[in-house]
Design a protein around this motif. Structure first.
Motif, PDB file in Angstrom:
ATOM      1  N   TYR A  44      17.193   6.357   6.014  1.00 52.47           N
ATOM      2  CA  TYR A  44      16.231   7.355   6.323  1.00 52.47           C
ATOM      3  C   TYR A  44      14.811   7.127   5.730  1.00 52.47           C
ATOM      4  O   TYR A  44      13.791   7.653   6.209  1.00 52.47           O
ATOM      5  N   GLN A  45      14.735   6.315   4.603  1.00 53.69           N
ATOM      6  CA  GLN A  45      13.552   6.332   3.888  1.00 53.69           C
ATOM      7  C   GLN A  45      12.563   5.276   4.677  1.00 53.69           C
ATOM      8  O   GLN A  45      11.456   5.388   4.554  1.00 53.69           O
ATOM      9  N   VAL A  46      13.409   4.204   5.324  1.00 56.33           N
ATOM     10  CA  VAL A  46      12.553   3.398   6.195  1.00 56.33           C
ATOM     11  C   VAL A  46      12.164   4.054   7.185  1.00 56.33           C
ATOM     12  O   VAL A  46      11.002   3.903   7.748  1.00 56.33           O
ATOM     13  N   GLN A  47      12.721   5.010   8.077  1.00 63.56           N
ATOM     14  CA  GLN A  47      12.204   5.714   9.215  1.00 63.56           C
ATOM     15  C   GLN A  47      11.406   6.487   8.668  1.00 63.56           C
ATOM     16  O   GLN A  47      10.051   6.570   9.280  1.00 63.56           O
ATOM     17  N   ARG A  48      11.387   7.353   7.376  1.00 60.02           N
ATOM     18  CA  ARG A  48      10.174   8.180   7.130  1.00 60.02           C
ATOM     19  C   ARG A  48       8.884   7.179   6.751  1.00 60.02           C
ATOM     20  O   ARG A  48       7.901   7.922   6.960  1.00 60.02           O
ATOM     21  N   PHE A  49       9.162   6.136   6.156  1.00 57.17           N
ATOM     22  CA  PHE A  49       8.151   5.202   6.018  1.00 57.17           C
ATOM     23  C   PHE A  49       7.180   4.821   7.294  1.00 57.17           C
ATOM     24  O   PHE A  49       5.884   4.712   7.357  1.00 57.17           O
ATOM     25  N   GLN A  50       8.164   4.149   8.169  1.00 61.19           N
ATOM     26  CA  GLN A  50       7.618   3.853   9.452  1.00 61.19           C
ATOM     27  C   GLN A  50       6.711   5.160  10.418  1.00 61.19           C
ATOM     28  O   GLN A  50       5.898   4.983  10.977  1.00 61.19           O
ATOM     29  N   ALA A  51       7.380   6.493   9.918  1.00 60.52           N
ATOM     30  CA  ALA A  51       6.712   7.199  10.753  1.00 60.52           C
ATOM     31  C   ALA A  51       5.431   7.988   9.960  1.00 60.52           C
ATOM     32  O   ALA A  51       4.465   8.277  10.860  1.00 60.52           O
ATOM     33  N   ASN A  52       5.125   7.879   8.598  1.00 58.82           N
ATOM     34  CA  ASN A  52       4.261   8.089   7.876  1.00 58.82           C
ATOM     35  C   ASN A  52       3.571   6.755   7.275  1.00 58.82           C
ATOM     36  O   ASN A  52       3.605   6.557   6.109  1.00 58.82           O
ATOM     37  N   ALA A  53       2.622   6.182   7.869  1.00 63.83           N
ATOM     38  CA  ALA A  53       1.894   5.004   7.564  1.00 63.83           C
ATOM     39  C   ALA A  53       0.957   5.493   6.501  1.00 63.83           C
ATOM     40  O   ALA A  53       0.343   6.690   6.583  1.00 63.83           O
ATOM     41  N   PHE A  54       0.825   4.849   5.184  1.00 66.63           N
ATOM     42  CA  PHE A  54       0.176   5.471   4.135  1.00 66.63           C
ATOM     43  C   PHE A  54      -1.427   4.961   4.256  1.00 66.63           C
ATOM     44  O   PHE A  54      -1.809   3.786   4.753  1.00 66.63           O
ATOM     45  N   SER A  55      -2.185   5.846   3.995  1.00 65.40           N
ATOM     46  CA  SER A  55      -3.849   5.534   3.914  1.00 65.40           C
ATOM     47  C   SER A  55      -3.974   5.013   2.584  1.00 65.40           C
ATOM     48  O   SER A  55      -3.031   4.960   1.558  1.00 65.40           O
ATOM     49  N   THR A  56      -5.258   4.557   2.402  1.00 63.81           N
ATOM     50  CA  THR A  56      -5.442   3.987   0.975  1.00 63.81           C
ATOM     51  C   THR A  56      -5.429   5.001   0.009  1.00 63.81           C
ATOM     52  O   THR A  56      -4.815   4.627  -1.343  1.00 63.81           O
ATOM     53  N   PRO A  57      -5.803   6.392  -0.104  1.00 64.38           N
ATOM     54  CA  PRO A  57      -5.452   7.420  -1.192  1.00 64.38           C
ATOM     55  C   PRO A  57      -4.172   7.486  -1.419  1.00 64.38           C
ATOM     56  O   PRO A  57      -3.721   7.643  -2.513  1.00 64.38           O
ATOM     57  N   GLU A  58      -3.271   7.551  -0.337  1.00 66.66           N
ATOM     58  CA  GLU A  58      -1.825   7.836  -0.456  1.00 66.66           C
ATOM     59  C   GLU A  58      -1.146   6.582  -1.028  1.00 66.66           C
ATOM     60  O   GLU A  58      -0.449   6.633  -1.930  1.00 66.66           O
ATOM     61  N   ARG A  59      -1.757   5.360  -0.948  1.00 66.47           N
ATOM     62  CA  ARG A  59      -1.409   4.000  -1.592  1.00 66.47           C
ATOM     63  C   ARG A  59      -1.557   4.177  -3.085  1.00 66.47           C
ATOM     64  O   ARG A  59      -0.777   3.808  -3.840  1.00 66.47           O
ATOM     65  N   LYS A  60      -2.978   4.761  -3.122  1.00 70.24           N
ATOM     66  CA  LYS A  60      -3.260   4.850  -4.724  1.00 70.24           C
ATOM     67  C   LYS A  60      -2.555   5.649  -5.600  1.00 70.24           C
ATOM     68  O   LYS A  60      -2.322   5.514  -6.495  1.00 70.24           O
ATOM     69  N   ALA A  61      -2.056   6.789  -4.888  1.00 63.55           N
ATOM     70  CA  ALA A  61      -1.151   7.878  -5.265  1.00 63.55           C
ATOM     71  C   ALA A  61      -0.050   7.199  -5.750  1.00 63.55           C
ATOM     72  O   ALA A  61       0.829   7.411  -6.791  1.00 63.55           O
ATOM     73  N   LEU A  62       0.797   6.529  -4.483  1.00 64.78           N
ATOM     74  CA  LEU A  62       2.109   5.732  -4.883  1.00 64.78           C
ATOM     75  C   LEU A  62       2.053   4.819  -5.875  1.00 64.78           C
ATOM     76  O   LEU A  62       2.821   4.564  -6.792  1.00 64.78           O
ATOM     77  N   LEU A  63       0.961   3.912  -6.166  1.00 65.95           N
ATOM     78  CA  LEU A  63       0.562   2.997  -7.315  1.00 65.95           C
ATOM     79  C   LEU A  63       0.530   3.760  -8.874  1.00 65.95           C
ATOM     80  O   LEU A  63       1.155   3.177  -9.452  1.00 65.95           O
ATOM     81  N   GLY A  64      -0.011   5.014  -8.552  1.00 68.82           N
ATOM     82  CA  GLY A  64       0.105   5.758  -9.889  1.00 68.82           C
ATOM     83  C   GLY A  64       1.177   6.318 -10.123  1.00 68.82           C
ATOM     84  O   GLY A  64       1.958   6.317 -11.454  1.00 68.82           O
TER      85      GLY A  64
END
Length: 181
Positions: A44-64
């Motif tokens: 389900y995490q893979v499906q959620r990841f494919q449905a919601n591609a991450f933008s640069t700010p979201e990627r920075k938040a994930l990195l944080g």
């Protein structure tokens, strides 16, 4: 409906299992399942990841988030080092007793039971020995403080170990997402 689909495949699988397309499909399913197990990510995490591609700010938040979780995991590990040193002799004795009893019975499944049963006998004795050592080395007040506070330290180390394990599992999924996008 997923249930009807699964039942339909199960019903007709014996007839078509030797076809090339079916074998290729099964190989892809097995490799996907193996990838999920290796990375520690659920389907389900893979499906959620494919449905919601991450933008640069979201990627920075994930990195944080990943950096914070790595920091917290380090804090939990560092906080456990003194308790690992303290409990290592008792843990070794419990493992030896449990292994001996498992060999006598011939079943490995009794090891956990013997660790609990032997722990009930060994840990109070071990705590008394350590309290006596602290008392003799640092005086009455330190010995009394150790007698009452060491069990709480052991309990906190168990909680810290469980929390550290939880942080590590969540960190694996986060790092997977960051690596593959």
């Amino acid at each position: 409906d997923n249930v009807a689909l699964t039942q339909g495949v199960a019903y007709g699988f014996e007839k078509i299992k030797d076809e090339e397309k079916v074998r290729e499909f099964l190989e892809r399913c097995n490799s996907y399942s193996n990838m999920l197990v290796e990375t520690g990510v659920a389907d389900y995490q893979v499906q959620r990841f494919q449905a919601n591609a991450f933008s640069t700010p979201e990627r920075k938040a994930l990195l944080g988030k990943a950096a914070f979780r790595l920091f917290m995991f380090g804090v939990f590990i560092i906080s456990l080092i003194p308790w690992y040193i303290y409990a290592a002799p008792a843990g070794l004795a419990l493992s030896v007793v449990a292994d001996q009893q498992a060999r006598k019975v011939g079943k490995r499944s009794v090891q956990g039971t013997w660790k609990v049963l032997a722990g009930v006998a060994i840990m109070p004795f071990y705590h008394l020995i350590n309290t006596t050592c602290v008392w003799a080395s640092f005086g009455e007040i330190a010995g009394l403080a150790w007698f009452f506070l060491a069990p709480f330290g052991g309990l906190l180390s168990i909680i810290a170990m469980e929390e550290g394990h939880r942080w590590l599992r969540s960190l694996r999924a986060l790092l997977f997402v960051l690596r593959h996008k």
